[in-house]
Design an enzyme around this catalytic site. Structure first.
Site, short mmCIF file in Angstrom:
data_model
loop_
_atom_site.label_atom_id
_atom_site.label_comp_id
_atom_site.label_asym_id
_atom_site.label_seq_id
_atom_site.Cartn_x
_atom_site.Cartn_y
_atom_site.Cartn_z
N HIS A 53 0.60 -1.24 0.50
CA HIS A 53 -0.44 -0.29 0.17
C HIS A 53 1.41 1.04 0.21
CE1 HIS A 53 -4.30 -2.50 0.40
NE2 HIS A 53 -3.12 -2.69 0.95
N HIS B 28 1.39 -11.33 1.40
CA HIS B 28 0.11 -12.00 2.45
C HIS B 28 0.14 -12.91 3.05
CE1 HIS B 28 -0.76 -7.41 3.67
NE2 HIS B 28 -1.25 -7.29 2.82
N HIS C 244 -8.54 -8.95 6.47
CA HIS C 244 -7.71 -9.20 6.38
C HIS C 244 -6.88 -10.16 5.38
CE1 HIS C 244 -2.89 -8.35 6.32
NE2 HIS C 244 -3.47 -6.98 7.06
N GLU D 148 -4.29 -11.80 5.06
CA GLU D 148 -2.95 -12.61 5.45
C GLU D 148 -4.49 -13.14 5.81
OE1 GLU D 148 0.04 -10.96 8.05
OE2 GLU D 148 -0.79 -13.23 8.68
N THR E 189 -0.11 -12.15 12.06
CA THR E 189 1.30 -12.00 12.65
C THR E 189 1.38 -10.28 12.56
OG1 THR E 189 1.26 -10.53 9.91
CG2 THR E 189 1.95 -13.49 11.08
N CYS F 60 3.47 -11.59 14.43
CA CYS F 60 5.89 -11.15 14.06
C CYS F 60 6.36 -9.67 14.83
CB CYS F 60 5.73 -10.53 12.50
SG CYS F 60 7.37 -10.11 11.44
N SER G 258 -1.56 5.03 5.65
CA SER G 258 -0.72 4.30 6.34
C SER G 258 -1.05 4.52 7.91
CB SER G 258 1.06 3.55 5.58
OG SER G 258 1.50 3.29 6.92
N SER G 259 -1.82 2.93 8.40
CA SER G 259 -2.10 3.42 9.48
C SER G 259 -0.98 2.29 10.29
CB SER G 259 -3.09 2.15 9.82
OG SER G 259 -2.73 0.55 10.09
N ASN G 260 0.34 1.91 9.87
CA ASN G 260 1.03 2.06 10.82
C ASN G 260 1.76 2.97 10.75
OD1 ASN G 260 3.99 1.06 9.43
ND2 ASN G 260 2.36 0.09 8.03
S1 SF4 Z 1 8.17 -9.56 8.09
FE1 SF4 Z 1 6.90 -9.30 9.47
S2 SF4 Z 1 5.66 -7.67 9.23
FE2 SF4 Z 1 6.77 -7.96 7.54
S3 SF4 Z 1 5.49 -9.12 5.91
FE3 SF4 Z 1 6.80 -11.07 7.10
S4 SF4 Z 1 4.87 -11.31 8.21
FE4 SF4 Z 1 4.14 -9.48 8.39
#
Ligand code: SF4
Length: 284
Positions: free
Chosen positions: A42, A76, A126, A128, A166, A194, A222-224
């Site tokens: 995105h 994803h 989502h 993923e 994740t 993750c 971008s939410s993050n």
């Molecule tokens: S490193 Fe972590 S945040 Fe990045 S795509 Fe892989 S699982 Fe998702």
């Protein structure tokens, strides 16, 4: 003199970088036309650059798949059914699913075959999570809250496997798991969260705390990146949200400022470098 520090964790995580690099490699080496399954990332700059190079996007709504060319699966991941559909299309399939997500696919498949129902803790819409669910071989529920546990039928099977999206919040995952453990006798919990997001946020906080000015680079959608901005603002009052170089024009830097730079997970490295060079070249 301005002192600029770029956070080590700024920008793409390992999985996204790998997927974006895979598309660039496919443009050079793989049979054309090149497609991605869903937008690879995105970020309008990266997607725009791919568009200019002729890369097209396919997705679940694509009624008829092309029969030639190459399709790259984004980080994803996808369902088993979609994977089979792509493989049968005649296109070359390059799988850039993040290995951390692939591992969850394997867990869900194996644990299902071993007789466990599966709970995925995550956002059901989502991509993923939709992909992970698509590897289940038996009953599989997606819950994003304690209330959602109502949808799970624990009456037929006392053996359960729990995994997480994740990027799910670890503290809330633990809370949901504790409640599940009180409801079901035999629960296998695999923490598949993750650390990339958490590490980026921790480093941003530390950098913001020792900076006079903090620049958070990324798209407003971008939410993050929004989350990074609010974390940095908390620890450094002089924090700015930078989408493009033009946003820097209004930022006032003192001649001996310590400037910290971080960036959201979908911000390409060249944009981070451009911002850094702009600040370093600033004259007083
Ligand atoms: S490193 Fe972590 S945040 Fe990045 S795509 Fe892989 S699982 Fe998702």
């Amino acid at each position: 003199m301005i002192n600029v520090t770029i956070a080590d964790t700024a920008g793409f995580c390992f999985g996204v970088k790998r997927a974006v690099d895979t598309v660039y490699q496919a443009i050079e080496n793989a049979p054309s036309p090149i497609y991605t399954w869903g937008p690879i990332i995105h970020n309008e700059h990266v997607v725009g650059d791919f568009e200019k190079k002729g890369v097209m996007v396919l997705d679940e709504d694509t009624a008829e798949l092309p029969s030639e060319g190459t399709v790259v699966i984004r980080s994803h991941g996808i369902t088993r059914e979609t994977q089979e559909r792509l493989q049968a299309s005649g296109m070359q399939v390059i799988d850039a699913t993040c290995p951390f997500v692939q591992k969850i696919h394997q867990i869900v498949e194996t644990q299902g075959k071993e007789g466990r129902d599966v709970i995925i803790v995550g956002n059901p819409s989502h991509p993923e999570v939709i992909g992970i669910k698509g590897w289940a071989t038996g009953p599989c529920y997606v819950v994003s809250s304690v209330e959602d546990l109502k949808i799970c039928d624990f009456s037929t099977n006392n053996k359960l496997c729990v995994v997480a999206q994740t990027t799910f919040n670890y503290e809330y995952f633990k809370e949901i798991v504790e409640i599940i453990k009180n409801l079901v006798y035999d629960v296998s919990v695999l923490n598949t969260i993750c650390n990339a997001t958490k590490e980026r946020q921790l480093e941003a906080r530390e950098l913001a705390a020792k900076s006079d000015t903090m620049l958070v680079v990324g798209s407003k959608s971008s939410s993050n990146t929004q989350k990074l901005y609010s974390i940095c603002k908390e620890f450094c009052d002089d924090t700015y949200y930078i989408q493009t170089l033009s946003d820097l024009v209004t930022v006032h830097f003192g001649s001996d400022n310590r400037v910290g730079i971080t960036a959201g997970a979908s911000t390409p490295n060249n944009i981070i470098q451009e911002v850094s060079q702009y600040v370093r070249r600033k004259e007083f």
